[in-house]
Design a protein around this motif. Structure first.
Motif, PDB file in Angstrom:
ATOM      1  N   TRP A 202       2.137   2.312  -3.554  1.00  0.00           N
ATOM      2  CA  TRP A 202       1.189   2.818  -4.524  1.00  0.00           C
ATOM      3  C   TRP A 202       0.922   4.288  -4.269  1.00  0.00           C
ATOM      4  O   TRP A 202       0.728   4.717  -3.141  1.00  0.00           O
ATOM      5  CB  TRP A 202      -0.125   2.036  -4.449  1.00  0.00           C
ATOM      6  CG  TRP A 202      -1.061   2.450  -5.520  1.00  0.00           C
ATOM      7  CD1 TRP A 202      -1.119   1.952  -6.776  1.00  0.00           C
ATOM      8  CD2 TRP A 202      -2.040   3.469  -5.458  1.00  0.00           C
ATOM      9  NE1 TRP A 202      -2.085   2.600  -7.504  1.00  0.00           N
ATOM     10  CE2 TRP A 202      -2.673   3.547  -6.704  1.00  0.00           C
ATOM     11  CE3 TRP A 202      -2.452   4.345  -4.474  1.00  0.00           C
ATOM     12  CZ2 TRP A 202      -3.679   4.443  -6.993  1.00  0.00           C
ATOM     13  CZ3 TRP A 202      -3.459   5.251  -4.756  1.00  0.00           C
ATOM     14  CH2 TRP A 202      -4.052   5.284  -6.008  1.00  0.00           C
TER      15      TRP A 202
ATOM     16  N   ASP B 264       0.201   5.545 -10.652  1.00  0.00           N
ATOM     17  CA  ASP B 264      -1.058   5.083 -11.244  1.00  0.00           C
ATOM     18  C   ASP B 264      -1.169   5.623 -12.676  1.00  0.00           C
ATOM     19  O   ASP B 264      -1.877   6.584 -12.935  1.00  0.00           O
ATOM     20  CB  ASP B 264      -2.250   5.522 -10.388  1.00  0.00           C
ATOM     21  CG  ASP B 264      -3.546   4.890 -10.856  1.00  0.00           C
ATOM     22  OD1 ASP B 264      -3.494   3.791 -11.420  1.00  0.00           O
ATOM     23  OD2 ASP B 264      -4.601   5.504 -10.666  1.00  0.00           O
TER      24      ASP B 264
ATOM     25  N   ASN C 104     -10.072  11.388  -6.522  1.00  0.00           N
ATOM     26  CA  ASN C 104     -10.347  10.341  -5.546  1.00  0.00           C
ATOM     27  C   ASN C 104      -9.568   9.091  -5.934  1.00  0.00           C
ATOM     28  O   ASN C 104      -9.702   8.584  -7.052  1.00  0.00           O
ATOM     29  CB  ASN C 104     -11.844  10.052  -5.511  1.00  0.00           C
ATOM     30  CG  ASN C 104     -12.228   9.075  -4.435  1.00  0.00           C
ATOM     31  OD1 ASN C 104     -11.458   8.204  -4.047  1.00  0.00           O
ATOM     32  ND2 ASN C 104     -13.442   9.206  -3.953  1.00  0.00           N
ATOM     33  N   LEU C 105      -8.759   8.591  -5.030  1.00  0.00           N
ATOM     34  CA  LEU C 105      -7.890   7.453  -5.324  1.00  0.00           C
ATOM     35  C   LEU C 105      -8.647   6.140  -5.495  1.00  0.00           C
ATOM     36  O   LEU C 105      -8.069   5.146  -5.913  1.00  0.00           O
ATOM     37  CB  LEU C 105      -6.832   7.309  -4.231  1.00  0.00           C
ATOM     38  CG  LEU C 105      -5.907   8.518  -4.070  1.00  0.00           C
ATOM     39  CD1 LEU C 105      -4.954   8.298  -2.920  1.00  0.00           C
ATOM     40  CD2 LEU C 105      -5.158   8.811  -5.348  1.00  0.00           C
ATOM     41  N   LYS C 106      -9.936   6.124  -5.196  1.00  0.00           N
ATOM     42  CA  LYS C 106     -10.743   4.916  -5.358  1.00  0.00           C
ATOM     43  C   LYS C 106     -11.319   4.786  -6.766  1.00  0.00           C
ATOM     44  O   LYS C 106     -11.914   3.770  -7.097  1.00  0.00           O
ATOM     45  CB  LYS C 106     -11.896   4.919  -4.356  1.00  0.00           C
ATOM     46  CG  LYS C 106     -11.442   4.866  -2.917  1.00  0.00           C
ATOM     47  CD  LYS C 106     -12.629   4.945  -1.991  1.00  0.00           C
ATOM     48  CE  LYS C 106     -12.188   4.999  -0.544  1.00  0.00           C
ATOM     49  NZ  LYS C 106     -13.338   5.140   0.357  1.00  0.00           N
ATOM     50  N   ILE C 107     -11.132   5.804  -7.589  1.00  0.00           N
ATOM     51  CA  ILE C 107     -11.713   5.809  -8.931  1.00  0.00           C
ATOM     52  C   ILE C 107     -10.928   4.888  -9.851  1.00  0.00           C
ATOM     53  O   ILE C 107      -9.699   4.894  -9.861  1.00  0.00           O
ATOM     54  CB  ILE C 107     -11.745   7.234  -9.496  1.00  0.00           C
ATOM     55  CG1 ILE C 107     -12.739   8.060  -8.697  1.00  0.00           C
ATOM     56  CG2 ILE C 107     -12.080   7.236 -10.978  1.00  0.00           C
ATOM     57  CD1 ILE C 107     -12.778   9.512  -9.069  1.00  0.00           C
ATOM     58  N   LEU C 108     -11.677   4.130 -10.635  1.00  0.00           N
ATOM     59  CA  LEU C 108     -11.104   3.221 -11.627  1.00  0.00           C
ATOM     60  C   LEU C 108     -11.940   3.373 -12.888  1.00  0.00           C
ATOM     61  O   LEU C 108     -13.138   3.125 -12.865  1.00  0.00           O
ATOM     62  CB  LEU C 108     -11.178   1.784 -11.093  1.00  0.00           C
ATOM     63  CG  LEU C 108     -10.449   0.715 -11.856  1.00  0.00           C
ATOM     64  CD1 LEU C 108      -8.947   0.949 -11.801  1.00  0.00           C
ATOM     65  CD2 LEU C 108     -10.776  -0.649 -11.265  1.00  0.00           C
TER      66      LEU C 108
ATOM     67  N   PHE D  48       0.823  -1.199   0.000  1.00  0.00           N
ATOM     68  CA  PHE D  48       0.000   0.000   0.000  1.00  0.00           C
ATOM     69  C   PHE D  48       0.861   1.254   0.000  1.00  0.00           C
ATOM     70  O   PHE D  48       0.515   2.248  -0.614  1.00  0.00           O
ATOM     71  CB  PHE D  48      -0.945   0.012   1.202  1.00  0.00           C
ATOM     72  CG  PHE D  48      -1.997  -1.051   1.133  1.00  0.00           C
ATOM     73  CD1 PHE D  48      -2.895  -1.102   0.083  1.00  0.00           C
ATOM     74  CD2 PHE D  48      -2.079  -2.023   2.114  1.00  0.00           C
ATOM     75  CE1 PHE D  48      -3.865  -2.081   0.017  1.00  0.00           C
ATOM     76  CE2 PHE D  48      -3.052  -3.007   2.060  1.00  0.00           C
ATOM     77  CZ  PHE D  48      -3.947  -3.039   1.006  1.00  0.00           C
TER      78      PHE D  48
END
Length: 116
Positions: free
Chosen positions: A22, A27, A64-68, A19
């Motif tokens: 990253w 990214d 937002n780091l949760k976006i994919l 973790f």
């Protein structure tokens, strides 16, 4: 401590370096996914042009780091996120009109703040 309580702790500590390694800097876009790094850079470019045109002092933050999101097959577009979206604060909307392999569209809102 029993084995049942020690094992989850060991797994947690073992995964911590993964973790920590990253970040948004790593990214990057792949053949299938659009990287948050490129999305942030697009927002930063938009904000720099707006600052030059209006002499404002905005700075793009990280999305937002949760976006994919899937990889975009056309150039990204940027604009100020409309107030009707109900987001708190100012945001830049980075949009993709067509993704690779599927006829999808997406928008990612990148928050901005005043430079200090």
């Amino acid at each position: 401590m029993t084995r049942r309580t020690v094992l989850p702790l060991l797994l947690l500590f073992a995964s911590a370096p993964c973790f920590a390694a990253w970040s948004i800097e790593t990214d990057r876009s792949t053949a299938k996914m659009h990287g948050l790094f490129e999305i942030r850079e697009e927002a930063r470019s938009f904000v720099a042009k707006e600052n030059a045109a209006t002499r404002s002092g905005w700075e793009a933050l990280d999305p937002n780091l949760k976006i994919l999101v899937p990889r975009c097959s056309v150039p990204l577009e940027t604009k100020w996120t409309p107030h009707s979206y109900g987001l708190t604060g100012r945001n830049v909307m980075v949009s993709c009109a067509r993704t690779v392999g599927t006829p999808q569209k997406w928008n990612v809102n990148v928050p901005v703040t005043r430079k200090k």
